[in-house]
Write a protein that holds these residues in place. Sequence first.
Motif, mmCIF file in Angstrom:
data_model
loop_
_atom_site.group_PDB
_atom_site.id
_atom_site.type_symbol
_atom_site.label_atom_id
_atom_site.label_comp_id
_atom_site.label_asym_id
_atom_site.label_seq_id
_atom_site.Cartn_x
_atom_site.Cartn_y
_atom_site.Cartn_z
ATOM 1 N N UNK A 7 0.837 -1.211 0.000
ATOM 2 C CA UNK A 7 0.000 0.000 0.000
ATOM 3 C C UNK A 7 0.865 1.252 0.000
ATOM 4 N N UNK A 8 1.898 1.246 0.846
ATOM 5 C CA UNK A 8 2.804 2.396 0.911
ATOM 6 C C UNK A 8 3.544 2.594 -0.404
ATOM 7 N N UNK A 9 3.951 1.499 -1.032
ATOM 8 C CA UNK A 9 4.663 1.607 -2.307
ATOM 9 C C UNK A 9 3.743 2.094 -3.419
ATOM 10 N N UNK A 10 2.491 1.640 -3.415
ATOM 11 C CA UNK A 10 1.548 2.116 -4.435
ATOM 12 C C UNK A 10 1.418 3.631 -4.363
ATOM 13 N N UNK A 11 1.070 4.121 -3.200
ATOM 14 C CA UNK A 11 0.874 5.567 -3.044
ATOM 15 C C UNK A 11 2.184 6.336 -3.161
ATOM 16 N N UNK A 12 3.199 5.865 -2.461
ATOM 17 C CA UNK A 12 4.475 6.579 -2.434
ATOM 18 C C UNK A 12 5.135 6.680 -3.792
ATOM 19 N N UNK A 13 5.177 5.583 -4.518
ATOM 20 C CA UNK A 13 5.807 5.603 -5.840
ATOM 21 C C UNK A 13 5.008 6.464 -6.806
ATOM 22 N N UNK A 29 -4.425 11.296 -18.605
ATOM 23 C CA UNK A 29 -4.561 10.130 -17.733
ATOM 24 C C UNK A 29 -4.045 8.835 -18.370
ATOM 25 N N UNK A 30 -4.129 8.742 -19.691
ATOM 26 C CA UNK A 30 -3.643 7.537 -20.379
ATOM 27 C C UNK A 30 -2.125 7.429 -20.245
ATOM 28 N N UNK A 31 -1.423 8.546 -20.360
ATOM 29 C CA UNK A 31 0.025 8.555 -20.185
ATOM 30 C C UNK A 31 0.391 8.176 -18.758
ATOM 31 N N UNK A 32 -0.318 8.740 -17.800
ATOM 32 C CA UNK A 32 -0.067 8.402 -16.406
ATOM 33 C C UNK A 32 -0.399 6.939 -16.119
ATOM 34 N N UNK A 33 -1.450 6.430 -16.740
ATOM 35 C CA UNK A 33 -1.814 5.026 -16.566
ATOM 36 C C UNK A 33 -0.688 4.113 -17.036
ATOM 37 N N UNK A 34 -0.085 4.472 -18.159
ATOM 38 C CA UNK A 34 1.007 3.665 -18.693
ATOM 39 C C UNK A 34 2.176 3.610 -17.723
ATOM 40 N N UNK A 35 2.571 4.755 -17.172
ATOM 41 C CA UNK A 35 3.672 4.746 -16.207
ATOM 42 C C UNK A 35 3.259 4.046 -14.917
ATOM 43 N N UNK A 38 3.367 0.258 -15.601
ATOM 44 C CA UNK A 38 4.685 -0.297 -15.910
ATOM 45 C C UNK A 38 5.716 -0.068 -14.812
ATOM 46 N N UNK A 39 5.468 0.889 -13.909
ATOM 47 C CA UNK A 39 6.448 1.180 -12.852
ATOM 48 C C UNK A 39 5.861 0.940 -11.458
ATOM 49 N N UNK A 40 4.747 1.574 -11.173
ATOM 50 C CA UNK A 40 4.207 1.580 -9.813
ATOM 51 C C UNK A 40 3.667 0.209 -9.410
ATOM 52 N N UNK A 42 4.132 -2.945 -10.676
ATOM 53 C CA UNK A 42 5.121 -4.016 -10.485
ATOM 54 C C UNK A 42 5.987 -3.826 -9.237
ATOM 55 N N UNK A 43 6.314 -2.590 -8.920
ATOM 56 C CA UNK A 43 7.126 -2.343 -7.720
ATOM 57 C C UNK A 43 6.344 -2.684 -6.456
ATOM 58 N N UNK A 44 5.092 -2.292 -6.395
ATOM 59 C CA UNK A 44 4.282 -2.523 -5.196
ATOM 60 C C UNK A 44 3.891 -3.982 -5.034
ATOM 61 N N UNK A 45 3.656 -4.667 -6.139
ATOM 62 C CA UNK A 45 3.152 -6.041 -6.071
ATOM 63 C C UNK A 45 4.228 -7.082 -6.339
ATOM 64 N N UNK A 46 5.485 -6.709 -6.162
ATOM 65 C CA UNK A 46 6.570 -7.649 -6.403
ATOM 66 C C UNK A 46 6.412 -8.870 -5.500
ATOM 67 N N UNK A 47 6.344 -10.039 -6.084
ATOM 68 C CA UNK A 47 6.218 -11.278 -5.336
ATOM 69 C C UNK A 47 4.803 -11.623 -4.925
ATOM 70 N N UNK A 48 3.817 -10.874 -5.410
ATOM 71 C CA UNK A 48 2.430 -11.130 -4.993
ATOM 72 C C UNK A 48 1.939 -12.494 -5.454
ATOM 73 N N UNK A 49 2.620 -13.106 -6.394
ATOM 74 C CA UNK A 49 2.230 -14.432 -6.863
ATOM 75 C C UNK A 49 2.281 -15.445 -5.725
ATOM 76 N N UNK A 50 3.117 -15.183 -4.742
ATOM 77 C CA UNK A 50 3.298 -16.117 -3.635
ATOM 78 C C UNK A 50 2.563 -15.704 -2.372
ATOM 79 N N UNK A 51 1.830 -14.591 -2.423
ATOM 80 C CA UNK A 51 0.996 -14.213 -1.285
ATOM 81 C C UNK A 51 -0.144 -15.211 -1.242
#
Length: 149
Positions: A7-13, A29-35, A38-40, A42-51
């Motif tokens: 949650x902190x990474x989603x908002x913070x990043x 908004x489409x440009x912001x959605x893309x970033x 592609x950035x926010x 994946x960084x926040x949900x890194x490893x979520x496959x194993x949650x």
Amino acid sequence: MLIADACNKLRGTYLSICSSGFNPSSLSPITLRTSYQSVVVPKALYGCELWTVIGASDMLRLERSHRFCIKSMQQFHSLTNTDFALASINVNSIENIIDRKKLVFFGQLCRLPNQYLAKQVFINRLVRYLNNDKQTKGFVPEIYRLLYK
């Protein structure tokens, strides 16, 4: 702990990207959605496959952070309908994003050659699960839950 960090990474990043020049008032908004995708995310949900066990309250916390970012990039009021905000820039809910990542990981494990240890461990856990060694937590029960869903 993992959910709070996500949650902190989603908002913070997202806010960090916005303060570094990708301002919602100057970009579409489409440009912001893309970033964001592609950035926010994946960084926040890194490893979520194993949650394995994400409770309803934890999922709600993640969704709130996700909604904050989505509404902010479109400069919507916080009381704007969430379904409208997500649909207007074609973004899925965070629960759907996590479920998709888990299913993609499952597909990668299934296609992995048998010589790899990860594949052998996966098959072992799957066979144990199918032989009524019903684990209450873990990747295999989570995949079964998703497939039933």
